[in-house]
Design an enzyme around this catalytic site. Structure first.
Site, PDB file in Angstrom:
ATOM      1  N   PHE A 465       0.830  -1.217   0.000  1.00 15.32           N
ATOM      2  CA  PHE A 465       0.000   0.000   0.000  1.00 15.32           C
ATOM      3  C   PHE A 465       0.864   1.267   0.000  1.00 15.32           C
ATOM      4  O   PHE A 465       0.591   2.228   0.714  1.00 15.32           O
ATOM      5  CB  PHE A 465      -0.966   0.025   1.186  1.00 15.32           C
ATOM      6  CG  PHE A 465      -1.811  -1.206   1.339  1.00 15.32           C
ATOM      7  CD1 PHE A 465      -2.134  -2.000   0.239  1.00 15.32           C
ATOM      8  CD2 PHE A 465      -2.306  -1.581   2.570  1.00 15.32           C
ATOM      9  CE1 PHE A 465      -2.924  -3.139   0.372  1.00 15.32           C
ATOM     10  CE2 PHE A 465      -3.104  -2.712   2.725  1.00 15.32           C
ATOM     11  CZ  PHE A 465      -3.407  -3.492   1.622  1.00 15.32           C
ATOM     12  N   HIS A 466       1.912   1.275  -0.849  1.00 17.82           N
ATOM     13  CA  HIS A 466       2.833   2.410  -0.938  1.00 17.82           C
ATOM     14  C   HIS A 466       2.932   2.916  -2.378  1.00 17.82           C
ATOM     15  O   HIS A 466       4.031   3.002  -2.932  1.00 17.82           O
ATOM     16  CB  HIS A 466       4.232   2.011  -0.446  1.00 17.82           C
ATOM     17  CG  HIS A 466       4.293   1.549   0.967  1.00 17.82           C
ATOM     18  ND1 HIS A 466       5.316   0.760   1.469  1.00 17.82           N
ATOM     19  CD2 HIS A 466       3.466   1.784   2.016  1.00 17.82           C
ATOM     20  CE1 HIS A 466       5.115   0.518   2.741  1.00 17.82           C
ATOM     21  NE2 HIS A 466       3.987   1.119   3.104  1.00 17.82           N
ATOM     22  N   PRO A 467       1.845   3.279  -3.045  1.00 20.49           N
ATOM     23  CA  PRO A 467       1.950   3.704  -4.440  1.00 20.49           C
ATOM     24  C   PRO A 467       2.660   5.055  -4.565  1.00 20.49           C
ATOM     25  O   PRO A 467       2.388   5.986  -3.809  1.00 20.49           O
ATOM     26  CB  PRO A 467       0.488   3.806  -4.891  1.00 20.49           C
ATOM     27  CG  PRO A 467      -0.279   4.066  -3.630  1.00 20.49           C
ATOM     28  CD  PRO A 467       0.446   3.312  -2.560  1.00 20.49           C
TER      29      PRO A 467
END
Length: 531
Positions: A465-467
């Site tokens: 969840f680190h775009p």
């Protein structure tokens, strides 16, 4: 209505840039599509599992089916409250490695090397460990020690050292390598989000904040951004800005709004029936994310799983209310190590994040605690090879973005994670912790050979969840660069981007602290350009 500057998006970077611009004396209107940050569910750290995939807090995006993990779509959370990702994340406060920022500068992001970014990291934080040449105090983001301590965490840190990982005094300090306790963005056990930038910094003025305001497009005339159109309730509004517009909608929505405004890859815009104002092929490209998977072990020591169930649970509520301690203060991890999983690497390629509890991650991205006493080691790949893309599904501003990304870009990504599993297992076999390990729950005995572990990686890998990266800074010679080094959108005057989308490459570790730093630093770039 007219103001000096409009900031689109009240996320981690958007709150920071809006707060700093207002502190400098600018009249700033911040438009946030979600609600405010006052809901207590977002302030109690352990309730983070109730926020992801909850449409009150999260836009609940999903990627397209990913062939690298068997055709599974992945959840891609995006914060839907003031504070953005800092309101729903696991609160791990990690800055990344100096090498990452120096690499940005090499790729054309002049002025974004580590030496240039460090003062802003120091300025943004109020660190419990105190101030030194690396750390800061007095900033809007509180950074504290983990207040849910378990003896098994100390055993894991000792075991990591026995396995050859050196003990670090501070992974956000001089060297972001080794093993240490995790620090969290918390104050006295409560979540500390970027929304604190909106409370007023020093004696400066505050931004004017409009929540539940969904921006439809940026208004551009004669090559200059001069305002926005937004929807609030069923009413359409226009807002003008004398100095310009700052887009801080995040790595998924910033490119979407640029494209809806006619700024992006010309062929795609024409396909969507959108007039092309500025052909920028790199908008939406360069999408990057961390990928990883879990090692889970049953243990005979107390863990948070025990405290969250049965008669102990009410006690934890009292500990939180009256002392700001205990299980309800937990972040997603308690200790971590950054390591080089193979020789010859210039920097760590793996993050091992240890939690004194274990959990299942549902296909929707929710965290569900296991009932038994157990621990988890999350093995994350820091620099995956794949580059994905964010596009428009339709020209309808209410439609979610189209996210096309492969978590595992190739065989070497898989091999690095297999090597990470081997290291995580080796730590659990060390003398410091092995007497307390009852069993390996996941991957388990069916996954011992390298070939079986390769299958496990493809089966179990998930987004961290680190775009980042979808409107990157780059050199004039880079045709994919969307921004110059001062965060100005190429070809459009009076338009800046300040959020995770500006990163040329993904940094080591969790990306929220870096996103806040970008917003904090962006204000100085913008103000300098207005002089």
């Amino acid at each position: 209505m007219e103001t000096d500057l409009i900031v689109i998006g009240g996320g981690s970077a958007g709150c920071a840039v809006a707060g700093r611009l207002a502190q400098a004396g600018k009249r700033v209107v911040l438009l946030e599509a979600g609600k405010d940050a006052r809901d207590i569910r977002s302030r109690v750290p352990a309730l983070m599992g109730k926020l992801v995939q909850n449409p009150e807090f999260d836009w609940c995006y999903f990627s397209e089916p990913d062939p690298s993990v068997g055709g599974r779509p992945s959840p891609w959370p995006a914060g839907k409250r003031l504070g953005g990702g800092s309101t729903i994340n696991g609160m791990m406060f990690i800055r990344g490695h100096a090498w990452d920022y120096d690499r940005w500068a090499e790729l054309g992001a002049t002025g974004w090397d580590h030496t240039s970014c460090l003062p802003y990291f120091r300025r943004l934080e109020d660190n419990e460990r105190g101030a030194d040449e690396w750390r800061g105090t007095g900033g809007p983001i509180a950074v504290s020690e983990c207040r849910s301590r378990y003896g098994v965490t100390e055993k894991w840190i000792d075991a990591a050292c026995e396995a050859g990982v050196h003990r670090s005094p501070d992974l956000n300090g001089e060297l972001a390598e080794g093993v240490d306790h995790i620090q969290l963005s918390q104050r006295r056990g409560w979540r500390s989000s970027a929304a604190s930038y909106l409370d007023g910094l020093g004696s400066g003025r505050k931004p004017d904040v409009v929540t539940e305001a969904e921006v439809l497009s940026i208004q551009v005339a004669d090559g200059r951004a001069h305002g926005v159109t937004y929807l609030r309730g069923d009413q359409r509004h226009s807002l003008s800005a004398r100095d310009g517009v700052v887009l801080s909608a995040g790595a998924l929505n910033t490119p979407r709004l640029l494209m809806l405004s006619g700024i992006g890859p010309a062929a795609h815009l024409r396909e969507m029936g959108i007039d092309v104002l500025c052909d920028l092929p790199g908008v939406g490209g360069n999408l990057q994310d961390h990928v990883g998977l879990h090692l889970i072990n049953g243990v005979d020591m107390p863990t948070l799983n025990n405290d969250a169930h049965g008669l102990r649970a009410p006690l934890q509520l009292l500990r939180f209310i009256f002392g700001g301690r205990g299980a309800l203060t937990t972040g997603i991890g308690h200790a971590q190590a950054f390591v080089r999983g193979r020789p010859g690497l210039p920097v760590p390629n793996l993050q091992l994040a240890f939690s004194a509890f274990s959990f299942e991650v549902t296909p929707q991205g929710n965290v569900l605690l296991k009932p038994e006493s157990s621990v988890a080691t999350f093995i994350g790949l820091m620099r995956p090879s794949h580059r994905g893309r964010v596009s428009l599904r339709t020209p309808d501003p209410s439609a979610p973005p189209l996210i096309e990304h492969q978590l595992l870009g190739g065989d070497d990504d898989v091999e690095q994670l297999v090597e990470g599993i081997a290291l995580a297992r080796r730590i659990m076999r060390q003398r410091a912790i092995s007497p307390h390990v009852l069993q390996e729950i996941r991957p388990g005995a069916d996954f011992e050979s390298k070939e079986a572990l390769r299958d496990y990686v493809r089966l179990a890998s998930m987004s961290m969840f680190h775009p980042v990266g979808t409107a990157k800074i780059g050199a004039d010679s880079d045709p994919e660069a969307v921004l110059d080094a001062d965060l100005r959108v190429r070809g459009v005057r009076g338009l800046w981007v300040a959020d995770a989308s500006v990163m040329p490459t993904i940094p080591q570790g969790n990306t929220n602290a870096t996103s806040i730093m970008i917003g904090d630093k962006a204000a100085d770039h913008i103000l300098r350009g207005l002089d």
